[in-house]
Enzyme design. Sequence first.
Site, PDB file in Angstrom:
ATOM      1  N   HIS A   1      64.425  45.665  30.374  1.00  0.00           N
ATOM      2  CA  HIS A   1      65.492  45.084  31.208  1.00  0.00           C
ATOM      3  C   HIS A   1      65.414  45.575  32.660  1.00  0.00           C
ATOM      4  O   HIS A   1      65.358  44.753  33.583  1.00  0.00           O
ATOM      5  CB  HIS A   1      66.860  45.377  30.602  1.00  0.00           C
ATOM      6  CG  HIS A   1      68.008  45.018  31.498  1.00  0.00           C
ATOM      7  ND1 HIS A   1      68.265  43.724  31.889  1.00  0.00           N
ATOM      8  CD2 HIS A   1      68.969  45.792  32.089  1.00  0.00           C
ATOM      9  CE1 HIS A   1      69.324  43.715  32.689  1.00  0.00           C
ATOM     10  NE2 HIS A   1      69.763  44.965  32.823  1.00  0.00           N
TER      11      HIS A   1
ATOM     12  N   HIS B   1      68.963  51.387  37.574  1.00  0.00           N
ATOM     13  CA  HIS B   1      70.360  50.962  37.742  1.00  0.00           C
ATOM     14  C   HIS B   1      71.247  51.257  36.541  1.00  0.00           C
ATOM     15  O   HIS B   1      72.479  51.252  36.677  1.00  0.00           O
ATOM     16  CB  HIS B   1      70.422  49.471  38.096  1.00  0.00           C
ATOM     17  CG  HIS B   1      70.234  48.529  36.948  1.00  0.00           C
ATOM     18  ND1 HIS B   1      68.978  48.079  36.566  1.00  0.00           N
ATOM     19  CD2 HIS B   1      71.113  47.961  36.095  1.00  0.00           C
ATOM     20  CE1 HIS B   1      69.118  47.261  35.532  1.00  0.00           C
ATOM     21  NE2 HIS B   1      70.402  47.161  35.228  1.00  0.00           N
TER      22      HIS B   1
ATOM     23  N   GLU C   1      74.888  55.176  33.867  1.00  0.00           N
ATOM     24  CA  GLU C   1      75.916  54.691  32.963  1.00  0.00           C
ATOM     25  C   GLU C   1      75.533  54.869  31.497  1.00  0.00           C
ATOM     26  O   GLU C   1      76.374  55.205  30.669  1.00  0.00           O
ATOM     27  CB  GLU C   1      76.176  53.209  33.238  1.00  0.00           C
ATOM     28  CG  GLU C   1      77.371  52.684  32.507  1.00  0.00           C
ATOM     29  CD  GLU C   1      77.684  51.249  32.912  1.00  0.00           C
ATOM     30  OE1 GLU C   1      78.618  50.683  32.348  1.00  0.00           O
ATOM     31  OE2 GLU C   1      76.971  50.725  33.785  1.00  0.00           O
ATOM     32  N   ASP C   2      74.239  54.646  31.166  1.00  0.00           N
ATOM     33  CA  ASP C   2      73.843  54.613  29.764  1.00  0.00           C
ATOM     34  C   ASP C   2      73.175  55.894  29.271  1.00  0.00           C
ATOM     35  O   ASP C   2      73.005  56.071  28.072  1.00  0.00           O
ATOM     36  CB  ASP C   2      72.884  53.442  29.518  1.00  0.00           C
ATOM     37  CG  ASP C   2      73.589  52.098  29.666  1.00  0.00           C
ATOM     38  OD1 ASP C   2      74.815  52.062  29.427  1.00  0.00           O
ATOM     39  OD2 ASP C   2      72.934  51.117  30.034  1.00  0.00           O
TER      40      ASP C   2
ATOM     41  N   ASP D   1      70.425  41.764  38.010  1.00  0.00           N
ATOM     42  CA  ASP D   1      70.821  42.268  36.686  1.00  0.00           C
ATOM     43  C   ASP D   1      71.469  41.151  35.871  1.00  0.00           C
ATOM     44  O   ASP D   1      71.127  40.914  34.709  1.00  0.00           O
ATOM     45  CB  ASP D   1      71.791  43.444  36.887  1.00  0.00           C
ATOM     46  CG  ASP D   1      72.335  43.993  35.577  1.00  0.00           C
ATOM     47  OD1 ASP D   1      71.549  44.117  34.619  1.00  0.00           O
ATOM     48  OD2 ASP D   1      73.534  44.309  35.517  1.00  0.00           O
TER      49      ASP D   1
ATOM     50  N   ASP E   1      69.110   7.031  41.056  1.00  0.00           N
ATOM     51  CA  ASP E   1      68.525   6.003  41.928  1.00  0.00           C
ATOM     52  C   ASP E   1      68.127   6.562  43.284  1.00  0.00           C
ATOM     53  O   ASP E   1      67.425   5.910  44.053  1.00  0.00           O
ATOM     54  CB  ASP E   1      69.525   4.859  42.137  1.00  0.00           C
ATOM     55  CG  ASP E   1      69.528   3.890  40.954  1.00  0.00           C
ATOM     56  OD1 ASP E   1      68.594   3.989  40.140  1.00  0.00           O
ATOM     57  OD2 ASP E   1      70.460   3.084  40.852  1.00  0.00           O
TER      58      ASP E   1
END
Length: 789
Positions: free
Chosen positions: A130, A154, A158-159, A220, A340
């Site tokens: 990712h 990034h 957080e993770d 992201d 058209d």
Amino acid sequence: MKKWKSHSTSEMAKTATSKAHNKAAGKQSSGQSARKGTADSNADKPQSRPGTAADKQTPTGSNQSYFVSRLAENAKLDTVASPATITALLTRLESYLPADQVQKVAQAHAYAEAAHEGQMRRTGHPYITHPLAVASILAGMRMDPETIIAALLHDVMEDTGVAKKALSQRFGNSVAEIVDGVSKLSTIFHSRAEAQAENFQKMAMAMAKDIRVILVKLADRLHNMRTIGVMSSEQRKRIARETLDFYAPIANRLGIHSMKVEFEELGFHALYPLRADRIGGAVRAARGNRKELMEELRKSIETALAAEGIRVEVNGREKHLYSIYLKMKTQHKSFSEIMDVFGFRIVVDQPDECYRALGIVHNLYKPVAGRFKDYIAIPKVNGYQSLHTTLFGMHGVPIEVQIRTQHMDAVADNGIAGHWLYKAADGDLQGSQHRARQWVKDLLDLQQRAGNPLEFIESLKIDLFPDEVYVFTPSGDILELPGGACPVDFAYAVHTDIGNGCVACRIDRNLAPLSQQLQSGQNVEIITSEGARPNPDWLTFVVSSKARTGIRQALKAQKESQSIAFGRQLLNRSLASANKSINDLDFRRLRRVFKEFGVKRLDEVLAAIGNGKLMSYAVAQRLLAADDPDFEGVAVESGGPVAVRGGEGLVITYGRCCGPVPGDAIVGHMTPGKGFVVHVETCPNMVEVRRRRTAQVEIIPAHWAATKNSEFLTTLRIEVNRKKGVIAELAATIADTDAGVENIHVEERNAELTSVIVRLSVHDRQHLARVIRRLRNILSVLSINRVSA
């Protein structure tokens, strides 16, 4: 291809993040997520293992199951969503970055890979794919190395629990700030409306520090949209709707057309898979029928330009499914009407060749009058530049042509990112980057002036969908305004003080209404007056966020000043019972009393009294007691009457029970939330108020001011003989007397008699008497009485 040395960095990253990673892995194994419930908790959420229950959630409806399964297949194939290896990313970066910067990107990848080790995406891929995909999207936009490194990192804060300080020490402050900004935006657009608006305000602040934050966030979201098929039906629809409502318009506002189009296509497929598939099938069928004519038109344009010595690239312009869908929905056009029209894009080398090419195609095919737009001389607000024209082609088919240079074409696709690498040479940040920074600056200004987060996001939504109008000031400067803008929008765009003082305008030297919609090319002049104030009615026709915010802010200040003046009048009247006035009190000794009332300044006390939140009698008693320990409360009946002016409706309300109008003998009392409520002196409700009057309810004698500038509502009960058309005759008679009818209620008394209760607006008692006299001249009218209580 060079061999990138990254083993030492990998070891360093493992050491730096091992403790945090173990903690994060423990949370994942227990079925919890560091980002549970956030708006981006979709395909990028780390999983302890592939194949979770969420992966298997798909709608069971027969109409959508085929399309949903196809979305899921595409997500798990992940063929377009990320490069296969870090090698692919580094190869792409080598085309425009020096070797030492590419080496830093390789080190950042090793750091991120170690931090995310053991984490999986819902697609079944290792989680590192990712960040690699996000970095690859930005590399395709030729972003600077700091942005690419931030994209790879990034999610580590957080993770995996990596600290901002650790990132700053390893990769520099800029990278750490971008990563921190992206991490703080993880909950944008989720939860209730107020929280959503507040989170969007956070985004504005993060963009102000470094606009690259939003670019990483957009990339992201783009990769998550490419793999949205693994999400449950509810999550997929929510995320797709957010993407269409916010992310696509933001990409467009920053001029990143390619990203905006992909957001719209992916969001359309996820939100309406059946509609997208059917329109896509129809487009493929129409493409086959159009192929021969498209090629014939392309060759004729290319040949004509080559004959004049212009080196050119002519391409057929493919219509996007979502744009077709919106045109069919909003413009009520059939699919055949949209298809058209044939579209072509002409790309030349130099700006002057754009205008030469325009003359050649206009000579080749006749132009449609009024369909030419010059976005080169006057670029769009997002930096887009091109010439647009519509032609009658061979066989009478309409042709839409865009003419631009190669550089303009690159900027049209990548917007602000198309200028990023040139900022060192472009000292004044002209072009898209300058416009983007100006937009962010305006966002912050809007945020500071907005009364609350919901007001901010309402204005922002308006700002995200501009269909520009370009008008001239009297001095010849050009102003960009949103489509549908009026002279009031223009006034506030010039300056807030000009807007607040606006009283009239001239459009092309002719007086015009302030509500008139402006057209591109018009010259607008604003006439101001020193004592003028914004009119609340302006909010019904202004369209720009700056005008709406400016009007609201001025009205709030105006309301506050009226409340303070009225509160001062009421408090002085209550203090007069003790032969005192506000000026006689020593407020340095009354701070404790202010604290009891929850205010800090005298003006706040007066405003609260004027708005009815505090009773003037109670405030007067507390202030007098605090100022003089020997003070004994006295009655307030001896105080002078309060003048009531019709224009003070912001702090004065009129009793619906009796409908007082100027000329009636009146009294009033303070009611929390309504301010000073005026009644006719003989109103039955006032008899009850007098009977149960306490220290908290004071009846204040009042009289009408000499100047009246409003209409007042009152109610009449009219007894009439039943006959056909009598109600219409009553309404027509009232209208003839210049009175207004708010509503009419009919009560049938018996087979012959009907009671008609009319609520009408009049200027004063004399006006009401004139209305009653005219009504009594109607033969069917038996009696008329004013309604009270």
